[in-house]
Scaffold this motif. Sequence first.
Motif, PDB file in Angstrom:
ATOM      1  N   UNK A  81       6.158   0.013   4.610  1.00  0.00           N
ATOM      2  CA  UNK A  81       7.468  -0.075   5.251  1.00  0.00           C
ATOM      3  C   UNK A  81       7.554  -1.390   6.005  1.00  0.00           C
ATOM      4  N   UNK A  82       8.752  -1.726   6.408  1.00  0.00           N
ATOM      5  CA  UNK A  82       8.998  -2.918   7.211  1.00  0.00           C
ATOM      6  C   UNK A  82       9.567  -2.484   8.548  1.00  0.00           C
ATOM      7  N   UNK A 112      11.994   0.549   8.091  1.00  0.00           N
ATOM      8  CA  UNK A 112      12.777   0.329   6.875  1.00  0.00           C
ATOM      9  C   UNK A 112      11.909   0.639   5.663  1.00  0.00           C
ATOM     10  N   UNK A 113      12.411   1.536   4.820  1.00  0.00           N
ATOM     11  CA  UNK A 113      11.582   2.026   3.716  1.00  0.00           C
ATOM     12  C   UNK A 113      12.341   2.014   2.395  1.00  0.00           C
ATOM     13  N   UNK A 114      11.666   1.603   1.336  1.00  0.00           N
ATOM     14  CA  UNK A 114      12.193   1.661  -0.026  1.00  0.00           C
ATOM     15  C   UNK A 114      11.977   3.078  -0.551  1.00  0.00           C
ATOM     16  N   UNK A 154      16.338   2.692   3.111  1.00  0.00           N
ATOM     17  CA  UNK A 154      16.787   3.520   4.228  1.00  0.00           C
ATOM     18  C   UNK A 154      16.201   2.989   5.530  1.00  0.00           C
ATOM     19  N   UNK A 155      17.017   3.053   6.578  1.00  0.00           N
ATOM     20  CA  UNK A 155      16.614   2.572   7.893  1.00  0.00           C
ATOM     21  C   UNK A 155      16.531   3.743   8.862  1.00  0.00           C
ATOM     22  N   UNK A 184       6.478  -1.000  -8.842  1.00  0.00           N
ATOM     23  CA  UNK A 184       7.897  -1.120  -8.480  1.00  0.00           C
ATOM     24  C   UNK A 184       8.157  -1.220  -6.976  1.00  0.00           C
ATOM     25  N   UNK A 185       7.400  -0.491  -6.173  1.00  0.00           N
ATOM     26  CA  UNK A 185       7.603  -0.549  -4.732  1.00  0.00           C
ATOM     27  C   UNK A 185       7.291  -1.947  -4.189  1.00  0.00           C
ATOM     28  N   UNK A 186       6.200  -2.539  -4.638  1.00  0.00           N
ATOM     29  CA  UNK A 186       5.863  -3.891  -4.187  1.00  0.00           C
ATOM     30  C   UNK A 186       6.928  -4.893  -4.605  1.00  0.00           C
ATOM     31  N   UNK A 187       7.432  -4.748  -5.830  1.00  0.00           N
ATOM     32  CA  UNK A 187       8.486  -5.646  -6.292  1.00  0.00           C
ATOM     33  C   UNK A 187       9.770  -5.453  -5.471  1.00  0.00           C
TER      34      UNK A 187
END
Length: 76
Positions: A2-3, A20-22, A37-38, A63-66
């Motif tokens: 996450x960021x 922040x998460x994909x 999503x935040x 895909x998540x890293x991309x």
Amino acid sequence: MALTKTVETQFGITVSNSYIRVEYPALTKDTLSFHVRMYASVSKPFFDEKVFSCDYDILGENPFKQAYKYIKSLSE
């Protein structure tokens, strides 16, 4: 993965250190679509969501890293 980032909501509220998460990646041969999503914190419901699409390298990283690499490249 996450960021964290300070985010201003559509209502003008500033949320410091937002999580922040994909989520929900969807793949085609050459396109990656995903939701970002935040959250105010890990244990709270999300307060904002955006949907993105980018090029997908089937031979590249997962895909998540991309997806994270793509959103880090955005000015917003």
